[in-house]
Design an enzyme around this catalytic site. Structure first.
Site, PDB file in Angstrom:
ATOM      1  N   GLU A   1     -27.566  20.735  22.863  1.00  0.00           N
ATOM      2  CA  GLU A   1     -28.646  21.596  23.855  1.00  0.00           C
ATOM      3  C   GLU A   1     -29.890  21.573  23.906  1.00  0.00           C
ATOM      4  O   GLU A   1     -30.878  22.433  25.078  1.00  0.00           O
ATOM      5  CB  GLU A   1     -28.525  22.768  22.507  1.00  0.00           C
ATOM      6  N   ASN A   2     -29.948  20.018  24.259  1.00  0.00           N
ATOM      7  CA  ASN A   2     -31.679  19.835  24.064  1.00  0.00           C
ATOM      8  C   ASN A   2     -31.353  18.888  25.160  1.00  0.00           C
ATOM      9  O   ASN A   2     -32.507  17.820  25.510  1.00  0.00           O
ATOM     10  CB  ASN A   2     -32.587  19.493  23.479  1.00  0.00           C
TER      11      ASN A   2
ATOM     12  N   HIS B   1     -31.229  27.050  22.522  1.00  0.00           N
ATOM     13  CA  HIS B   1     -31.741  26.644  23.508  1.00  0.00           C
ATOM     14  C   HIS B   1     -30.221  26.839  24.686  1.00  0.00           C
ATOM     15  O   HIS B   1     -30.871  26.298  25.619  1.00  0.00           O
ATOM     16  CB  HIS B   1     -32.227  25.259  23.766  1.00  0.00           C
TER      17      HIS B   1
ATOM     18  N   HIS C   1     -26.302  25.109  13.080  1.00  0.00           N
ATOM     19  CA  HIS C   1     -27.676  24.839  13.975  1.00  0.00           C
ATOM     20  C   HIS C   1     -28.576  25.888  13.331  1.00  0.00           C
ATOM     21  O   HIS C   1     -28.482  27.309  13.716  1.00  0.00           O
ATOM     22  CB  HIS C   1     -27.407  24.992  15.221  1.00  0.00           C
TER      23      HIS C   1
END
Length: 265
Positions: free
Chosen positions: A39-40, A68, A157
């Site tokens: 996600e990053n 994100h 998460h």
């Protein structure tokens, strides 16, 4: 059966360190299933289809995300799309299953390894200190009613350690592994719970550790010291790959071992 989970890949430094080590890790440990939280991966904020394709080419079977997931708008169409080579790779990029109904993408993927072992991967997001999610505990209860695979891996998460620990106990004996992501700080509490579920509160970040959870130190320090907003940029110094290696019985889904991994340049 061996499962390798790579924690939050952060920016170009994270992608680079993963590319350097993932092949050796998979070969050395005879990994059957490789899962990465991406996600990053795009500059620290979101993931693009091109980066997702690169991670699949490195050996990822499933990519998970988190809060994100919508940062790169081009990902939205990809989540339900087909890659240029005909593979439905977008379907293997997950967003948290307990987001609001009607959103693009899926929170669960059920597949089969190259050796024919069935598995399921679930992506959930915590509710404590996080926005835009429904109750993850009731959500996972509903999901488990539909999953047929015995080997079930959950990327939870979340921000709060208490919520992650509670999820571990909630699913002990019902899934193969519950591992946490999001805080970017690896925890030293990996263990096998009473009924055979592997657990770790946070696997940690695969990215630059000379940073503040991946961001250039000075930028974050300035915000803390002055209270003034500012643009964040991904750091690059001292990259580490953080992962968890889980051993389980493919027939029962029960885990027998979990190992913390941190590798650097």
């Amino acid at each position: 059966m061996k499962i390798l989970f790579v924690g939050d890949i952060f920016g170009s430094a994270g992608r680079k360190i993963v590319a350097e080590h993932i092949g050796h890790l998979r070969e050395t440990h005879s990994v059957d299933l490789t899962i990465m939280n991406a996600e990053n991966a795009a500059g620290g904020f979101g993931v693009t289809p091109a980066i997702a394709e690169d991670l699949f080419d490195l050996g990822a079977d499933v990519l998970t995300t988190g809060n994100h997931v919508w940062d790169k708008r081009e990902l939205i169409d990809y989540l339900n799309g087909v890659a240029a080579d005909g593979h439905e790779r977008g379907r293997r990029v997950l967003r948290p299953a307990n987001m609001q109904t009607g959103l693009p993408g899926y929170g669960v993927y059920e597949g089969v390894t190259e050796s024919g072992l069935p598995y399921a991967v679930i992506n959930l997001m915590g509710k404590v200190f996080m926005g835009g999610t429904n109750d993850p505990f009731s959500a996972v209860n509903d999901l488990l009613k539909k999953i047929t695979a015995k080997v079930i891996f959950l990327d939870f998460h979340g921000e709060a350690t208490s919520e992650k620990v509670a999820m571990g106990w909630h699913l002990d004996g019902r899934v193969t592994a519950v591992v946490g992501t999001h805080t970017h700080i690896p925890t030293a509490d990996e263990r096998i719970l009473h009924y055979g579920t592997a657990y770790q509160t946070d696997v940690g970040m695969s990215g630059p550790y000379d940073s503040v959870i991946g961001v250039e130190k000075e930028m974050v320090l300035n915000r803390f010291l002055t209270g003034m907003p500012g643009k964040f940029e991904a750091a690059k110094g001292n990259p580490k790959l953080c992962a968890a290696l889980i051993t389980c019985d493919a027939e029962t889904g029960r885990a027998s071992a979990i190992q913390r991994i941190m590798l650097g340049e």
